[in-house]
Design an enzyme around this catalytic site. Structure first.
Site, PDB file in Angstrom:
ATOM      1  N   GLY A   9       0.830  -1.197   0.000  1.00 44.92           N
ATOM      2  CA  GLY A   9       0.000   0.000   0.000  1.00 44.92           C
ATOM      3  C   GLY A   9       0.867   1.249   0.000  1.00 44.92           C
ATOM      4  N   ASN A  10       2.196   1.048   0.065  1.00 45.32           N
ATOM      5  CA  ASN A  10       3.150   2.155   0.124  1.00 45.32           C
ATOM      6  C   ASN A  10       3.347   2.710  -1.289  1.00 45.32           C
ATOM      7  OD1 ASN A  10       5.692   3.559  -0.011  1.00 45.32           O
ATOM      8  ND2 ASN A  10       6.213   2.690   1.986  1.00 45.32           N
ATOM      9  N   GLY A  12       5.230   5.028  -2.401  1.00 44.66           N
ATOM     10  CA  GLY A  12       6.643   5.214  -2.755  1.00 44.66           C
ATOM     11  C   GLY A  12       7.209   3.943  -3.363  1.00 44.66           C
ATOM     12  N   LYS A  13       6.885   2.802  -2.750  1.00 48.27           N
ATOM     13  CA  LYS A  13       7.338   1.519  -3.290  1.00 48.27           C
ATOM     14  C   LYS A  13       6.685   1.224  -4.634  1.00 48.27           C
ATOM     15  CE  LYS A  13       8.362  -0.876   1.049  1.00 48.27           C
ATOM     16  NZ  LYS A  13       8.030  -2.044   1.880  1.00 48.27           N
ATOM     17  N   ASP A  68       9.385  -6.713   1.717  1.00 47.16           N
ATOM     18  CA  ASP A  68       9.359  -6.154   3.059  1.00 47.16           C
ATOM     19  C   ASP A  68      10.752  -5.630   3.268  1.00 47.16           C
ATOM     20  OD1 ASP A  68       7.687  -5.621   5.342  1.00 47.16           O
ATOM     21  OD2 ASP A  68       9.079  -6.860   6.478  1.00 47.16           O
ATOM     22  N   TYR A 153      13.318   6.529   5.264  1.00 47.41           N
ATOM     23  CA  TYR A 153      14.527   7.028   5.920  1.00 47.41           C
ATOM     24  C   TYR A 153      15.576   7.547   4.937  1.00 47.41           C
ATOM     25  CZ  TYR A 153      12.625   4.587   9.995  1.00 47.41           C
ATOM     26  OH  TYR A 153      11.815   4.165  11.026  1.00 47.41           O
ATOM     27  N   ASP A 154      15.220   7.671   3.655  1.00 49.01           N
ATOM     28  CA  ASP A 154      16.204   8.054   2.631  1.00 49.01           C
ATOM     29  C   ASP A 154      16.977   9.321   2.979  1.00 49.01           C
ATOM     30  OD1 ASP A 154      15.718   5.871   1.001  1.00 49.01           O
ATOM     31  OD2 ASP A 154      14.343   6.928  -0.329  1.00 49.01           O
ATOM     32  N   HIS A 179      18.901  -1.364  -2.086  1.00 48.17           N
ATOM     33  CA  HIS A 179      18.533  -2.714  -1.678  1.00 48.17           C
ATOM     34  C   HIS A 179      17.376  -3.235  -2.519  1.00 48.17           C
ATOM     35  CE1 HIS A 179      16.193   0.302   0.330  1.00 48.17           C
ATOM     36  NE2 HIS A 179      15.414  -0.559   0.973  1.00 48.17           N
TER      37      HIS A 179
END
Length: 194
Positions: A9-10, A12-13, A68, A153-154, A179
């Site tokens: 649901g993110n 950004g991802k 994840d 946290y970028d 990653h």
């Protein structure tokens, strides 16, 4: 082209993964198909990614891709780890999580950290041979946020070799190095060769 549901649901991802996959697959966000999320009850990134992928595939009958990922800080014994998205509480924003991490790091000289991404692909909810990949991106925790790109946290994840934060990288460059980018590139090699 094959359709794959992204079990996240993110947004950004979704943006990052879509940018990397769009030449090979039609990507559908689980939000677009009203997939009900399930609790991430795993004790590792891999377990949580599997839970999400199987759930999305079960509800849509589509192959599913889930990741994840999170930040592991050496001085904090690997925290926030699998709790990265909700480090400052269930409804925490990126800014809340960053503030808590900066505060918890005030007394530490060791700034070493790494992003971890576990990526899982299942053909269906019962897939007995899911593709599972885990990749890491090493860096350091900054004392204050720098940069406007990225999410999570970028802005406090410093890359000594590049002398900038992850949030100062252009998206294309980040997708090559991160990653998530490493995991997705390896996953694509598996998918294309199978």
């Amino acid at each position: 082209m094959k359709k794959i549901i992204l079990a996240t649901g993110n947004q950004g991802k979704v943006r990052e993964l879509n940018a990397m996959l769009k030449s090979h697959y039609i990507i559908v966000s689980q939000k677009d198909l009203q997939v009900e999320e399930v609790p991430e009850t795993g004790s590792s990134f891999i377990e949580n990614a599997l839970i999400k992928a199987r759930n999305a595939s079960f509800q849509t009958n589509l192959p599913a891709l889930a990741d994840d990922s999170g930040l592991e800080v050496e001085a904090l014994d690997g925290d926030p780890g699998i709790y990265s998205a909700r480090y400052a509480g269930e409804e925490a924003t990126d800014e809340d999580n960053i503030s808590k991490l900066i505060s918890n790091m005030e007394q530490h000289q060791n700034r070493s950290a790494r992003f971890c991404c576990a990526m899982v692909f299942v053909e269906n909810a019962e897939d007995t041979k899911p593709i599972i990949i885990e990749k890491y991106w090493n860096g350091e925790i900054l004392r204050e946020a720098i940069g406007n790109n990225g999410f999570g946290y970028d802005s406090i994840f410093y890359l000594p070799d590049l002398q900038c934060s992850s949030a100062q990288l252009e998206p294309e460059k980040k997708n090559l190095l991160s990653h998530r980018g490493q995991a997705l590139n390896e996953l694509l090699r598996h998918l294309i060769s199978s």
